[in-house]
Design a protein around this motif. Structure first.
Motif: not given
Length: 496
Positions: A263-268, A271-273, A388-390, A398-401
């Motif tokens: 999973i990539t999460m961007s804090l710009g 915000g995107t997931v 959003g992740l929920d 699902h992801s490990h990180g």
């Protein structure tokens, strides 16, 4: 073996970034950047003058070449990442007709609502396009242009997204790529084709249909750089321009998110997931956008419209540099002593509140401190990402990180907060400009004729910054549960 050099460009809301990548060593040799300014209006207008993009592209490229200490004639290919959903309109001479309306523009909310009703509501949009159109997508911008600027609408010869426009400027060719196209609102993400009838519904003359760019697969190049542009940039005129893509699609490549499990999460600014999927995931939830990826699959994604723009506004209010702002955040306890910020300064996409404004709740004479307000801003924006992740997890991803990118990821305080609120380990990639890196990797993939698999290039060029690895602290995870619940209740109150 000697170097193989590629240029990656990311044209974002706040500026353009350029990197020079050597795919032999897997190293970024040099970087450059140049800022953009926004044209804003009280009605939710968020636009940009496209000439700024071209000037910034040139400046950032020359800086990156200079920083890398390489000859621009050695550049083999260019990949362009662009902010998604923006609308660039050209006339038959290739001239831009008006400023580009951006992803964060909410002036067309009413037009989007009418189009959504035309599609049969959220369910109808989902069945027809595979996603639910939202304010900010390109579609409503077209209807708005027809109604607000009819004389200009009559001159449209090309309808392009920001990265399509930059590729057009580089090569003279009007093309689009499936990943970025899937955020337009007139594209079927399952069949991977334009919805021509939807454009005819907006304009029965067929003008919009005729103005559409040709669709390319992610591994297909657009063409070579025009000689005059190559001279302006100081690069090899034989450099190949790859299909490019939207910033989230390129960010996925630049974080190695091209297989399930990451999973990539961007804090710009936003915000995107997002996560990679091998099949088109059709979520019953309107907030999950089942975009195509720029690596051959799909990229289910959620986007919040307020992140570092909201924390930055609070920082500027108190005239704090980043170091002092982070110190204030760290100084306040989890939950900011009851202070909550709903940071919907730009309206909001997830949760779906396009007309919302920001609010501060729970203030008392004792908790009204600078530190609590700073903390509440960071917590409020991060809760939006958790929301959003929920949704993504509820759709079976699902992801490990989590791989963290964007300006906010540089803050150790914020990284810990993300790990605790998401209850998941997080790590940054070595290269924080993930979209520019992804664009350069994709350029190498296109230029090599796909001799090198994308996975092989990502394995060589994407590395994790082990020093940034942050694990959730169990006591913090527990402490955040009731505070996140409070956020959900506050959002529900606005939604009602």
């Amino acid at each position: 073996m000697s170097q193989r050099l590629y240029l990656g460009i990311d044209c974002g809301t706040q500026g353009t970034k350029a990197i020079v990548l050597d795919t032999v060593s897997g190293q970024v040799l040099g970087q450059g950047s140049a800022p953009h300014t926004l044209i804003s209006g009280a009605n939710g207008r968020r636009e940009q003058d496209t000439r700024q993009w071209l000037e910034a592209f040139t400046l950032a490229t020359r800086q990156a070449l200079e920083a890398a200490a390489v000859d621009g004639q050695a550049i083999l290919g260019i990949g362009v990442s662009g902010q998604q959903h923006g609308l660039v309109l050209l006339d038959k001479h290739g001239q831009v007709l008006r400023p580009a309306k951006l992803w964060c523009d909410t002036e067309t909310t009413a037009e989007n609502q009418r189009l959504l009703e035309h599609l049969g509501g959220e369910q109808g949009s989902l069945e027809r396009l595979g996603l639910v159109i939202a304010p900010g997508y390109t579609l409503s911008k077209l209807l708005w242009t027809r109604e607000q600027h009819p004389e200009l609408f009559a001159r449209i010869a090309h309808v392009l997204l920001p990265h399509d426009y930059l590729n057009y400027w580089l090569t003279g060719r009007s093309c689009a790529e499936y990943g970025d196209a899937s955020g337009s609102g007139y594209f079927d993400v399952r069949k991977r084709c334009w919805d021509l009838q939807l454009l005819r519904d907006i304009d029965p003359t067929g003008r919009l249909q005729a103005a559409l760019p040709e669709l390319l697969e992610a591994h297909q190049p657009v063409g070579r750089v025009l000689p005059g542009i190559a001279r302006q940039l100081g690069i090899n005129p034989n450099a190949l321009v790859s299909s490019g893509g939207g910033d989230n699609m390129m960010g996925a490549i630049g974080t190695g998110n091209i297989r399930p499990g990451v999973i990539t999460m961007s804090l710009g600014s936003s915000g995107t997931v997002y996560a990679y999927a091998e099949q088109p995931p059709i979520s019953p939830d309107a907030s999950v956008a089942a975009f195509c990826s720029s690596s051959g699959g799909w990229l289910p994604l959620i986007c919040t419209m307020n992140l570092t723009n909201a924390t930055g506004a609070v920082r500027e209010l108190f005239d704090l540099d980043l170091e002092h702002f982070n110190a204030c955040v760290a100084q306040a306890p989890i939950g900011a002593e009851g202070v909550s910020m709903l940071p919907f300064l730009n309206g909001e996409r997830v949760p779906a509140l396009p007309q919302a404004t920001g609010s501060l709740l729970g203030l008392t004479l004792t908790n009204l401190t600078r530190a609590n307000l700073c903390r509440a801003a960071v917590e409020g924006t991060t809760f939006g990402l958790r929301y959003g992740l929920d949704l993504l997890r509820g759709n079976g991803l699902h992801s490990h990180g989590i791989r963290l990118i964007g300006g906010g990821a540089k803050s150790a305080v914020w990284r810990q907060m993300v790990a605790d609120i998401m209850d998941t380990p997080v790590v940054c990639t070595e290269q924080s400009e993930a979209a520019a890196l992804g664009a350069a990797i994709q350029a190498a993939w296109c230029e090599s004729g796909a001799i090198h698999s994308l996975a092989e290039l990502c394995d060589r060029c994407v590395s994790l910054d082990t020093a940034s690895a942050t694990r959730p602290i169990p006591a913090n995870v527990s402490a955040y549960q009731p505070i996140y619940h409070r956020y959900r209740q506050q959002v529900a109150a606005i939604q009602e």
